[in-house]
Design a protein around this motif. Structure first.
Motif, PDB file in Angstrom:
ATOM      1  N   ASP A 187     -30.349 -13.947  26.841  1.00  0.00           N
ATOM      2  CA  ASP A 187     -30.150 -14.424  25.470  1.00  0.00           C
ATOM      3  C   ASP A 187     -30.345 -15.925  25.315  1.00  0.00           C
ATOM      4  O   ASP A 187     -30.287 -16.441  24.191  1.00  0.00           O
ATOM      5  CB  ASP A 187     -28.734 -14.066  25.000  1.00  0.00           C
ATOM      6  CG  ASP A 187     -28.480 -12.565  25.024  1.00  0.00           C
ATOM      7  OD1 ASP A 187     -29.447 -11.804  24.880  1.00  0.00           O
ATOM      8  OD2 ASP A 187     -27.309 -12.171  25.206  1.00  0.00           O
ATOM      9  N   HIS A 188     -30.527 -16.641  26.417  1.00  0.00           N
ATOM     10  CA  HIS A 188     -30.729 -18.099  26.393  1.00  0.00           C
ATOM     11  C   HIS A 188     -29.604 -18.799  25.630  1.00  0.00           C
ATOM     12  O   HIS A 188     -29.840 -19.728  24.854  1.00  0.00           O
ATOM     13  CB  HIS A 188     -32.084 -18.451  25.774  1.00  0.00           C
ATOM     14  CG  HIS A 188     -33.239 -17.933  26.568  1.00  0.00           C
ATOM     15  ND1 HIS A 188     -34.540 -18.249  26.277  1.00  0.00           N
ATOM     16  CD2 HIS A 188     -33.309 -17.119  27.650  1.00  0.00           C
ATOM     17  CE1 HIS A 188     -35.353 -17.646  27.136  1.00  0.00           C
ATOM     18  NE2 HIS A 188     -34.614 -16.953  27.983  1.00  0.00           N
ATOM     19  N   ARG A 189     -28.381 -18.379  25.900  1.00  0.00           N
ATOM     20  CA  ARG A 189     -27.228 -18.911  25.176  1.00  0.00           C
ATOM     21  C   ARG A 189     -26.627 -20.120  25.892  1.00  0.00           C
ATOM     22  O   ARG A 189     -27.011 -20.471  27.006  1.00  0.00           O
ATOM     23  CB  ARG A 189     -26.145 -17.828  25.040  1.00  0.00           C
ATOM     24  CG  ARG A 189     -26.498 -16.735  24.071  1.00  0.00           C
ATOM     25  CD  ARG A 189     -25.292 -15.867  23.770  1.00  0.00           C
ATOM     26  NE  ARG A 189     -24.250 -16.602  23.035  1.00  0.00           N
ATOM     27  CZ  ARG A 189     -23.115 -16.041  22.607  1.00  0.00           C
ATOM     28  NH1 ARG A 189     -22.886 -14.758  22.842  1.00  0.00           N
ATOM     29  NH2 ARG A 189     -22.226 -16.771  21.943  1.00  0.00           N
ATOM     30  N   ASP A 209     -35.378 -25.815  21.985  1.00  0.00           N
ATOM     31  CA  ASP A 209     -34.774 -24.506  21.740  1.00  0.00           C
ATOM     32  C   ASP A 209     -35.063 -23.571  22.908  1.00  0.00           C
ATOM     33  O   ASP A 209     -36.140 -23.607  23.510  1.00  0.00           O
ATOM     34  CB  ASP A 209     -35.333 -23.890  20.450  1.00  0.00           C
ATOM     35  CG  ASP A 209     -34.844 -24.638  19.212  1.00  0.00           C
ATOM     36  OD1 ASP A 209     -33.832 -25.362  19.322  1.00  0.00           O
ATOM     37  OD2 ASP A 209     -35.490 -24.497  18.153  1.00  0.00           O
ATOM     38  N   GLY A 210     -34.068 -22.747  23.213  1.00  0.00           N
ATOM     39  CA  GLY A 210     -34.300 -21.702  24.205  1.00  0.00           C
ATOM     40  C   GLY A 210     -33.920 -22.045  25.621  1.00  0.00           C
ATOM     41  O   GLY A 210     -34.056 -21.197  26.508  1.00  0.00           O
ATOM     42  N   GLN A 269     -22.177 -27.244  21.679  1.00  0.00           N
ATOM     43  CA  GLN A 269     -22.946 -26.784  20.530  1.00  0.00           C
ATOM     44  C   GLN A 269     -23.973 -27.800  20.059  1.00  0.00           C
ATOM     45  O   GLN A 269     -24.819 -27.472  19.220  1.00  0.00           O
ATOM     46  CB  GLN A 269     -22.003 -26.479  19.363  1.00  0.00           C
ATOM     47  CG  GLN A 269     -21.264 -25.166  19.489  1.00  0.00           C
ATOM     48  CD  GLN A 269     -22.206 -23.981  19.508  1.00  0.00           C
ATOM     49  OE1 GLN A 269     -22.241 -23.259  20.493  1.00  0.00           O
ATOM     50  NE2 GLN A 269     -22.971 -23.789  18.457  1.00  0.00           N
ATOM     51  N   ASP A 273     -27.580 -27.006  18.843  1.00  0.00           N
ATOM     52  CA  ASP A 273     -27.832 -25.562  18.858  1.00  0.00           C
ATOM     53  C   ASP A 273     -27.079 -24.932  17.694  1.00  0.00           C
ATOM     54  O   ASP A 273     -25.850 -24.819  17.721  1.00  0.00           O
ATOM     55  CB  ASP A 273     -27.367 -24.960  20.183  1.00  0.00           C
ATOM     56  CG  ASP A 273     -27.707 -23.479  20.290  1.00  0.00           C
ATOM     57  OD1 ASP A 273     -28.320 -22.937  19.350  1.00  0.00           O
ATOM     58  OD2 ASP A 273     -27.350 -22.860  21.313  1.00  0.00           O
ATOM     59  N   THR A 274     -27.787 -24.529  16.689  1.00  0.00           N
ATOM     60  CA  THR A 274     -27.157 -23.942  15.508  1.00  0.00           C
ATOM     61  C   THR A 274     -27.292 -22.425  15.475  1.00  0.00           C
ATOM     62  O   THR A 274     -26.889 -21.782  14.504  1.00  0.00           O
ATOM     63  CB  THR A 274     -27.792 -24.530  14.235  1.00  0.00           C
ATOM     64  OG1 THR A 274     -29.222 -24.256  14.250  1.00  0.00           O
ATOM     65  CG2 THR A 274     -27.572 -26.030  14.159  1.00  0.00           C
ATOM     66  N   ARG A 275     -27.838 -21.844  16.532  1.00  0.00           N
ATOM     67  CA  ARG A 275     -28.102 -20.402  16.511  1.00  0.00           C
ATOM     68  C   ARG A 275     -26.824 -19.576  16.580  1.00  0.00           C
ATOM     69  O   ARG A 275     -26.645 -18.616  15.841  1.00  0.00           O
ATOM     70  CB  ARG A 275     -29.021 -20.023  17.666  1.00  0.00           C
ATOM     71  CG  ARG A 275     -30.428 -20.635  17.602  1.00  0.00           C
ATOM     72  CD  ARG A 275     -31.181 -20.351  18.884  1.00  0.00           C
ATOM     73  NE  ARG A 275     -30.457 -20.866  20.052  1.00  0.00           N
ATOM     74  CZ  ARG A 275     -30.568 -20.379  21.277  1.00  0.00           C
ATOM     75  NH1 ARG A 275     -31.362 -19.353  21.501  1.00  0.00           N
ATOM     76  NH2 ARG A 275     -29.889 -20.895  22.279  1.00  0.00           N
ATOM     77  N   GLN A 276     -25.919 -19.927  17.493  1.00  0.00           N
ATOM     78  CA  GLN A 276     -24.696 -19.148  17.665  1.00  0.00           C
ATOM     79  C   GLN A 276     -23.666 -19.989  18.397  1.00  0.00           C
ATOM     80  O   GLN A 276     -23.985 -21.004  19.020  1.00  0.00           O
ATOM     81  CB  GLN A 276     -24.989 -17.867  18.454  1.00  0.00           C
ATOM     82  CG  GLN A 276     -25.748 -18.084  19.748  1.00  0.00           C
ATOM     83  CD  GLN A 276     -26.289 -16.782  20.312  1.00  0.00           C
ATOM     84  OE1 GLN A 276     -25.705 -15.729  20.129  1.00  0.00           O
ATOM     85  NE2 GLN A 276     -27.419 -16.852  20.988  1.00  0.00           N
TER      86      GLN A 276
END
Length: 745
Positions: free
Chosen positions: A73-75, A214-215, A238, A241-244
């Protein structure tokens, strides 16, 4: 089988080890939803884990959750798990999986050389090619960069200080970050100023994360973060990174091998003799922690004299010597390392049998981290705390190194803004009254806040608006005070000690351990052998600490109108001096802290202190015996220093040369704290009166020889340096400083 960095080769025999057959009692809890187990990715992950940690190794569910989040998920993830749980297995397995996908190398920000060495060794066992960039291998940096560019490095370990090195930050870091397959922040509690080991250099990580493409997945790990620190670090992860939200995996901090105990002994003599008596009886090898460098050196010397094979290990120890000491402990060639916190995070020895503290750390969280070094691969490990009456004084000293007050910070920003180009720290010292270390720490914080920037040649002001967050700084200071009170509560606790520590770390699963001295009502004996106690008393009563002469004038003195630069001329330099003791010494230091306290009265020293000084003189070993005694002027303790000098003259049949003086009635004024400003003070004020010059000339004509220069204590060393230069120029062939105390060590 431990999956921690240095213990990956251990066998699956211990409840603290990271194995799948621990799963029924692994009370870890996850925030967020991890992937279902199984599939090709998990099979590959399990295969890489076995290569790292042995054929019996199996992933914990939270390990797999973290790995899947990073790789699939590249989190961004934060793992807060106890020492020995297997946090490094997560990033090494994720690295192998990412590299197999064709991703770039993993960049690990790691705080300590000892930790780096362990991580590299663990990586190599799994076939992962790891290299490092830190202050100890500067000559290899270009080769490392070339190997990274050539794709020949899987893991690059970087010290946090490198993140703001101008060349590394501007030339290497952007390309490295853009091509990284994974970014890891080890010991992530250092990111937060709420953490027990906050480091300004770690705050650069927020900027690094913000600028990541990103990623690129990010993993932060720590064993010692309460809920407040966990939230703070998760929020900082964070950045950009605004994705999650950051995935937080936080588990139980139970350590089933540790036997916690407190042994309350009356004085330093009893504590040293207790150590000498009981260390040989404890199974295995381990660590004895002290609060100061001088205590580590002093304790190691005594234990060696008592026949124990120990080594001292501090931040001042030569890096090669530190590495050898670590290797000796890892190979059980020594009984113990007597260490400061310089031997801390990341040192991995699965069979470490004990951690004994000579003095209490100022935070239960820090204490939990340090005792966590023990018992990863053995059924039982001892964690014994020997508190000292002087602990609170030492805590107060370190508390004085906090972020400076607003007027000092504003003054610094104003000085930088008025300068046309970059200012070096040395030149900035001539304008701002902060010690070098504290000044550098402040600049790092301001750098992260955007108010200043480190460039080639020094520091510049950016001109960006900056607010002094007094409320936050005060809150952090209050949190430190609460931690200190909690540490005192731990010492006197009548409930389970492990439960107490776990609750300090907000572990909701905390419960009585059934193993500590409170739970079992089994306590270490406090009686010590009289002969050992006498030996300890003799050791602590042994006076004498070196006072090294200054050899170089501070840079930038011309900015203060002082025409001094370069090496101090041989004909003006002081000889090596002596002090009765260091302020931080376990023995004499206690008495000196009392008589030289700011609120202590000015009176002659006791006969005991006088005899201690006489013993220092008797053991000095000078080539030529001194012939006279001169005295530094004192605004706070004139009675003490002049009486001490007079009595030394009487006892040693030395000629009184007299006291140096100040040009003005007020003298140098309030003591400055850094070298440049203190030198400016004393250089412009200190004088050698005509009467002293005459007596010195008459003495040298009659009986030439060295002169003792007496003072109450030495801090920066510049008063004694200038005083010695004046006496040398007036005809003294050698000047030997003699003080009651020194701040050194």
């Amino acid at each position: 089988m431990a999956t921690s960095a240095g213990g990956a080769h251990a066998t699956a025999t211990h409840p603290d080890d990271s194995t799948a057959h621990d799963a029924p009692r692994d009370r870890s809890r996850s925030r967020g939803h991890g992937p279902a187990p199984g599939g090709a990715l998990r099979e590959a992950a399990e295969r890489h884990l076995r290569a790292l940690a042995g054929e019996s190794a199996r992933l914990r569910e939270d390990q797999w959750t973290a790995i899947h989040a990073l790789v699939a998920d590249h989190r961004r993830a934060l793992v807060v798990q106890r020492t020995g749980w297997g946090k490094s297995a997560v990033y090494f397995v994720a690295t192998a999986l990412r590299r197999a996908e064709g991703a770039g190398p993993t960049v690990i920000v790691s705080p300590l050389l000892a930790l780096m060495r362990n991580q590299i060794a663990a990586a190599e066992r799994a076939g992962i090619r790891a290299r490092t960039v830190n202050s100890a291998n500067t000559t290899a940096w270009e080769t490392v960069y070339a190997d990274v560019a050539a794709g020949e490095v899987d893991v690059l370990l970087v010290s946090p200080e490198r993140l703001n090195n101008p060349e590394f930050r501007d030339r290497v870091l952007p390309e490295l970050a853009a091509g990284a397959g994974l970014v890891v922040i080890d010991e992530a509690h250092c990111v937060s100023d709420w953490g027990h080991d906050f480091r300004p250099d770690y705050r650069r990580i927020r900027s690094l994360l913000h600028d990541l493409p990103d990623g690129i997945p990010v993993l932060a790990t720590t064993a010692t973060a309460n809920e407040r620190v966990t939230r703070d670090v998760a929020e900082q992860l964070q950045a950009g990174d605004t994705r999650q939200d950051t995935l937080v995996l936080r588990g139980s901090l139970e350590r089933e091998s540790l036997r916690l105990a407190v042994v309350d002994l009356p004085d330093p003599t009893a504590r040293l003799s207790w150590l000498a008596e009981h260390l040989p009886r404890i199974q295995g090898s381990g660590i004895v922690y002290t609060l100061t460098v001088s205590a580590a050196l002093e304790t190691a010397r005594f234990l060696s004299e008592q026949g124990l094979d120990v080594r001292a290990y501090t931040g001042q120890t030569d890096p090669d010597e530190r590495s050898r000491a670590e290797d000796d402990l890892l190979a059980n060639r020594v009984k113990a390392l007597v260490a400061t916190s310089a031997l801390g995070m990341g040192f991995d020895k699965p069979d470490l049998g004990f951690v004994v503290h000579l003095g209490a750390p100022q935070s239960p969280i820090s204490y939990y981290q340090q005792v966590g070094r023990a018992g990863r691969g053995v059924e039982r490990a001892e964690a014994v705390l020997l508190p000292g009456r002087e602990d609170r004084q030492i805590w107060a000293y370190f508390a004085g190194l906090s972020f400076p007050p607003e007027d000092t910070v504003r003054e610094t920003l104003g000085v930088l803004a008025a300068e046309e180009g970059p200012m070096s720290v040395a030149r900035l010292e001539t304008r701002v009254d902060l010690r070098r270390t504290r000044l550098e720490q402040m600049l790092k914080v301001l750098d992260v806040d955007g108010a200043v920037q480190r460039v080639r040649g020094g520091w510049i002001a950016t001109g960006r608006p900056w607010e002094y967050d007094a409320e936050r700084y005060a809150a952090v200071a209050a949190a430190r005070e609460r931690e200190q009170r909690a540490m005192l509560d731990y010492l006197s606790a009548d409930t389970c000690r492990m439960e107490f520590l776990r609750r300090q770390l907000d572990d909701t699963a905390a419960e009585p351990c059934g193993r500590c001295d409170v739970c079992t009502d089994e306590h270490w004996p406090t009686e010590v052998d009289p002969a050992r106690r006498e030996a300890a008393a003799d050791h602590l009563d042994r006076p004498g600490a070196p006072v090294s002469p200054r050899r170089q004038w501070p840079t930038g003195m011309d900015a203060l109108g002082v025409n001094l630069s370069g090496r101090i001329a041989e004909g003006s330099r002081a000889g090596e001096g002596r002090a009765l003791a260091r302020f931080t010494d376990v023995g004499w230091g206690t008495e000196l802290r009392r008589i030289l306290a700011e609120d202590a009265s000015d009176e002659p020293v006791s006969d005991r202190v006088l005899q201690g000084v006489v013993r220092v003189l008797a053991a000095w070993g000078w080539q030529t015996r001194p012939v006279g005694v001169a005295v530094m002027p004192s605004r706070t303790r004139p009675t003490m220093v002049t009486d001490l000098a007079r009595r030394l003259c009487d006892l040693g049949r030395l000629a009184p040369v007299g006291a140096l003086g100040y040009r003005s009635e007020d003298g140098p004024g309030p003591r400055r704290h850094n070298s440049a400003l203190r030198l400016h003070q004393v250089y412009s004020e200190l004088v050698l009166g005509d009467d002293v010059a005459v007596r010195l000339a008459e003495l040298q004509a009659r009986s030439p020889g060295p002169v003792l220069l007496v003072d109450d204590y030495t801090d920066t060393g510049w008063s004694l340096t200038v005083g010695a230069a004046l006496l040398r120029r007036a005809g003294a062939p050698e000047v030997l400083p003699l003080t009651l105390a020194t701040m050194g060590g």
